[in-house]
Structures are given as structure tokens and as C-alpha cells.
Design an enzyme around this catalytic site. Structure first.
Site: not given
Length: 252
Positions: A137, A150
């Protein structure tokens, strides 16, 4: 006659994983779909087969190492592994974030990727032309407020890819990292906010054309099908409206 190359896709029950499975199947791979939700991957395998391609469903929790090792025994040779299983939980600041959420994100995104990669690396090497794709990501590259757990997990996944590439250079296996920015899928934001559809919708509010799962799958398909000597080390893909994790153009 050469055997059909096999591609394993983890987290294939929805979103980017499902779109990637469709893309690779259409590109001529026999796709093996793994995810915890057996009904979802069975339905997708049937859809791909009905479209004239090859697909097999295999229920699997990537955090269960014994199950992953058992799964790996099915492969003597493997062309592609797409490590897509993962996800986000919560958007709390570091000061109040739930350690259980951090632990779950690390287990799924990092340890899950490690489990599957370790188990299937011998088969990828044996193919003589293997490719490992790690879906990280843009959170793997820069931090943002409310994303601590995250971000930490995706940084771990990024470093796993970078280190593995260094360690296996000289073997016939490529390591590709694809780092998407804002992608609107059916489940990512909803899962992150534990089913709160209103909070999930705010993530994309006013953004003209966030990425779709198909956009990301298209980049994966392109990277995987480059000539064998070409390695796409890191591919960052964002919608035009997103300049960074914290700079997004919105029309509200």
C-alpha cells in the site's frame, strides 16, 4: 505441449484479489484461489471456469502455518504467487489504538505473507521462472494520522519484499511490490470501520474516480507478464485525485 502456468492468489474472495484472479485467468494462467470464505472463492472459480478459463478454489487462512504448509505440498512448480491477503482495522491514533487490532493486522499482512511465501518459494524456484507479487500500500511508504497500526504492518510487508529481493537475487524468481493508494472496493473501508457504512463512505467523499479493484489487477497483470528479465521492483499506483496519503482533491 507446455503445461499451463499456475498462479496462486491469496485473499481472492473479494476486491483486488478477486479482480486479480480474473485478470490472470484471462491472461492464460490456471489460477488457484485462496481465502477463508469458501463459498466466495468457489463461486469465483465457477465464474472463471464458465468464462472458459481455469480456476480452482482452496479455502485457506494464511495465518495458519500448518494449513499453509499442507497447501504448498500440492505444488512442485509454480509460476506466480500474489500475496494479496491483508487489510486494515480501525483508524485510532497510536495513543489509544487497540493492540489486538495491531496484532491482527500484523499477523495477516506480514506473517501471512511470510507464511505463504516461505512455503511456496521452493515451487516458484523449481519453475525456473517464478514471480512473487506482494500487495502492500502507499501506507507502506509514508505514515498518516490514524493509520499507525496499518502503516506499521504495511511497512513490514514492504521491507519483507525488499529484503527477499536482495536475498534471492541470482535465482529465477522475481519479487514485485505493488503499492496502491486510494482504492474503492466493496469491503476494505467497511471492514476497517467494522461495518459502519457512513464512515466508510467518507473515505471516498468528493473524490473523482478513486481506483477500482480492476485498476490494481490490471497493473498486477502487466507487471507479471513482463519478459522474465524485467523486474518491476515497486509500482505505486494512485488515482489522479490523490497526490499523497494526506493530499486528496475533493469536490464537496
Amino acid at each position: 505441449m507446455a503445461a499451463t502456468p499456475i498462479a496462486v492468489v491469496t485473499g481472492a474472495s473479494s476486491g483486488i484479489g478477486a479482480a486479480t484472479a480474473r485478470t490472470l485467468a484471462a491472461a492464460g494462467f490456471r489460477v488457484v484461489l485462496t481465502a477463508r470464505r469458501k463459498d466466495r472463492i468457489q463461486a469465483l472459480a465457477a465464474e472463471i471456469t464458465e468464462a472458459g478459463h481455469q480456476a480452482t478454489a482452496y479455502p485457506l487462512d494464511v495465518t495458519d502455518r500448518a494449513a499453509v504448509d499442507e497447501f504448498a505440498t500440492a505444488f512442485r512448480s509454480l509460476a506466480v504467487l500474489v500475496n494479496n491477503a491483508g487489510g486494515a482495522l480501525g483508524a485510532d491514533p497510536v495513543a489509544t489504538g487497540d493492540p489486538a487490532d495491531w496484532r491482527q493486522m500484523y499477523e495477516t499482512n506480514v506473517i501471512g505473507t511470510l507464511n505463504v511465501t516461505q512455503a511456496l518459494l521452493p515451487a516458484l524456484t523449481a519453475s525456473g521462472d517464478g514471480t512473487i507479487v506482494i500487495l502492500s500500500s502507499t501506507a507502506a511508504l509514508s505514515a498518516y494520522e490514524g493509520g499507525g497500526g496499518y502503516v506499521a504492518a504495511k511497512h513490514g510487508e514492504h521491507v519483507l519484499a525488499e529484503t527477499l529481493r536482495l536475498e534471492i537475487v541470482g535465482t529465477p524468481v522475481r519479487v514485485i511490490e505493488v503499492a496502491p493508494g486510494m482504492v474503492r472496493t466493496d469491503e476494505f473501508a467497511t471492514t476497517r470501520f467494522r461495518g459502519d457504512a457512513e464512515k466508510a463512505a467518507k473515505v471516498y467523499a468528493g473524490v473523482d474516480a478513486p481506483l477500482t479493484a480492476e485498476d490494481v489487477a490490471d497493473t498486477i497483470g502487466w507487471a507479471v507478464t513482463r519478459p522474465s528479465h524485467v523486474n518491476i521492483d515497486l509500482l505505486v499506483v494512485r488515482p489522479r485525485a490523490q497526490a499523497s496519503n494526506t493530499k486528496v482533491h475533493r469536490t464537496l
